[in-house]
Write an enzyme that holds these catalytic residues in place. Structure first.
Site, mmCIF file in Angstrom:
data_model
loop_
_atom_site.group_PDB
_atom_site.id
_atom_site.type_symbol
_atom_site.label_atom_id
_atom_site.label_comp_id
_atom_site.label_asym_id
_atom_site.label_seq_id
_atom_site.Cartn_x
_atom_site.Cartn_y
_atom_site.Cartn_z
ATOM 1 C CG HIS A 109 -5.208 -1.671 9.469
ATOM 2 N ND1 HIS A 109 -4.750 -1.057 10.410
ATOM 3 C CD2 HIS A 109 -5.644 -0.813 8.567
ATOM 4 C CE1 HIS A 109 -5.131 0.174 10.478
ATOM 5 N NE2 HIS A 109 -5.718 0.191 9.375
ATOM 6 C CG HIS A 128 1.637 6.145 4.685
ATOM 7 N ND1 HIS A 128 0.377 6.441 4.778
ATOM 8 C CD2 HIS A 128 1.958 5.354 5.661
ATOM 9 C CE1 HIS A 128 0.133 6.247 6.047
ATOM 10 N NE2 HIS A 128 1.045 5.526 6.526
ATOM 11 C CG ASN A 168 -1.831 1.224 1.364
ATOM 12 O OD1 ASN A 168 -1.426 2.337 1.219
ATOM 13 N ND2 ASN A 168 -3.127 0.883 1.292
ATOM 14 C CB THR A 197 -9.199 1.689 7.101
ATOM 15 O OG1 THR A 197 -8.750 2.117 5.718
ATOM 16 C CG2 THR A 197 -10.452 0.946 6.787
ATOM 17 C CD GLU A 220 -6.687 -6.196 3.184
ATOM 18 O OE1 GLU A 220 -6.723 -6.117 1.777
ATOM 19 O OE2 GLU A 220 -6.093 -5.492 3.807
ATOM 20 C CD GLU A 241 -7.130 -0.210 0.812
ATOM 21 O OE1 GLU A 241 -7.132 0.886 1.752
ATOM 22 O OE2 GLU A 241 -6.019 -1.096 1.213
ATOM 23 N NE ARG A 248 -7.728 11.557 4.884
ATOM 24 C CZ ARG A 248 -8.269 10.905 6.064
ATOM 25 N NH1 ARG A 248 -7.457 10.052 6.612
ATOM 26 N NH2 ARG A 248 -9.549 10.910 6.428
ATOM 27 N NE ARG A 306 -9.653 8.487 3.765
ATOM 28 C CZ ARG A 306 -9.823 7.695 4.632
ATOM 29 N NH1 ARG A 306 -9.186 6.434 5.030
ATOM 30 N NH2 ARG A 306 -10.911 7.953 5.422
ATOM 31 C CG HIS A 310 -8.233 3.931 0.568
ATOM 32 N ND1 HIS A 310 -8.468 4.043 1.826
ATOM 33 C CD2 HIS A 310 -9.604 4.297 0.074
ATOM 34 C CE1 HIS A 310 -9.757 4.160 2.198
ATOM 35 N NE2 HIS A 310 -10.212 4.450 1.200
HETATM 36 N N1 PXP Z 1 -5.767 -3.097 4.096
HETATM 37 C C1 PXP Z 1 -6.694 -2.035 4.234
HETATM 38 C C2 PXP Z 1 -7.859 -2.507 3.486
HETATM 39 C C3 PXP Z 1 -6.185 -0.771 4.443
HETATM 40 O O1 PXP Z 1 -7.202 0.118 4.657
HETATM 41 C C4 PXP Z 1 -5.079 -0.501 4.957
HETATM 42 C C5 PXP Z 1 -4.656 0.835 5.402
HETATM 43 O O2 PXP Z 1 -4.780 1.730 4.503
HETATM 44 C C6 PXP Z 1 -4.081 -1.679 4.900
HETATM 45 C C7 PXP Z 1 -4.375 -2.710 4.473
HETATM 46 C C8 PXP Z 1 -2.505 -1.175 5.046
HETATM 47 O O3 PXP Z 1 -2.700 -0.988 6.513
HETATM 48 P P1 PXP Z 1 -0.941 -0.459 7.121
HETATM 49 O O4 PXP Z 1 -0.804 0.718 6.484
HETATM 50 O O5 PXP Z 1 -1.387 -0.470 8.638
HETATM 51 O O6 PXP Z 1 -0.065 -1.697 6.667
#
Ligand code: PXP
Length: 246
Positions: free
Chosen positions: A200, A13, A10, A111, A161, A80, A59, A55, A53
């Site tokens: 996550h 960031h 992901n 999330t 997931e 996402e 953001r 959003r 993602h």
């Molecule tokens: N999976 C989903 C559905 C998420 O919303 C996120 C966070 O954006 C992640 C995985 C990744 O989580 P993390 O950034 O804590 O590794």
């Protein structure tokens, strides 16, 4: 035969950092960091997929980012999304390889809980069918709750997931309880024919026990990898600048 566990990275960031400086001048010549360079780095390191993602509040990831990442050859893109008509339209038009439906609150930092599939069965069934008709596999980001797993099968999702955030945040005996919930949910989902993914809060330190989740195919990891990228990369960046100054 045991399949190799896959990693989706992901990269939201990376866009967060870019937006912190350049949200008002997205087309300036000096915009950085580059999302596409991040995609290339993940691919070069062997990541199996890229997750972003889009959003509702835009953001971090922007509409143009979705199109740009989709256009990179060889990228397996997982988008996402919150289940809103505008974002589902964008998903259908962009045709990522998969869509992961997540709950979205404007005030949240990330999330928070899983999607309440049970309470939104008809809306999620409709969006799932639309996305699948566009050739997109559908995943639902849910807490490891037996009722949510069963509802995910009823709405005909391809995958779930499992939200590993509660496990990642727990300590001591509580962590064992959360792990058992994940294990049970994985077993239940596999028996229902759902692909099992998880994500996550996953780090190299808390990873090992998660590998025992039955039927686990893919992990989605963001925050830890981008944090580690800073730790691993800052020395080199400072050195590079000092060399340029010399
Ligand atoms: N999976 C989903 C559905 C998420 O919303 C996120 C966070 O954006 C992640 C995985 C990744 O989580 P993390 O950034 O804590 O590794």
């Amino acid at each position: 035969m045991q399949m190799k566990l896959e990693l989706g990275v992901n990269i939201d960031h990376v866009a967060t950092l870019r937006q912190a400086r350049y949200s008002q001048t997205p087309d300036a010549h000096n915009v950085e960091p580059s999302l596409l360079e991040a995609v290339a780095a993940c691919q070069a390191a062997g990541a199996h997929g890229i997750t972003i993602h889009l959003r509702e509040d835009r953001r971090h990831i922007q509409d143009a980012d979705v199109a740009a990442v989709r256009a990179v050859p060889g990228v397996r893109l997982n988008l996402e999304v919150g289940n809103t008509p505008e974002i589902i339209d964008i998903a259908c038009a962009t045709r990522p390889d998969s869509v992961c439906m997540v709950p979205e609150n404007r005030e949240e930092v990330t999330t928070e809980g899983g999607l309440d599939v049970l309470a939104n069965e008809s809306a999620i069934t409709a969006s799932t069918a639309r996305l699948q008709a566009a050739g997109i596999r559908v995943s639902l980001f849910i807490d490891p709750d037996p009722a949510q797993v069963a509802a995910s099968a009823r709405v005909k999702a391809d995958m779930i997931e499992l939200h590993t955030g509660a496990y990642a945040n727990a300590t001591g005996a509580e962590r064992g309880v959360e792990l058992q919930r994940l294990m049970a949910a994985g077993a239940q989902a596999g028996a229902l024919g759902l692909q099992v993914n998880a994500g996550h809060g996953i780090t190299t330190d808390n990873l090992a026990p998660l590998l025992g989740i039955p039927h686990l195919v893919e992990l989605n990891i963001g925050h830890h990898l981008i944090s580690r990228a800073l730790t691993l990369g800052l020395q080199g960046a400072v050195r590079e600048m000092l060399e340029a100054m010399a």
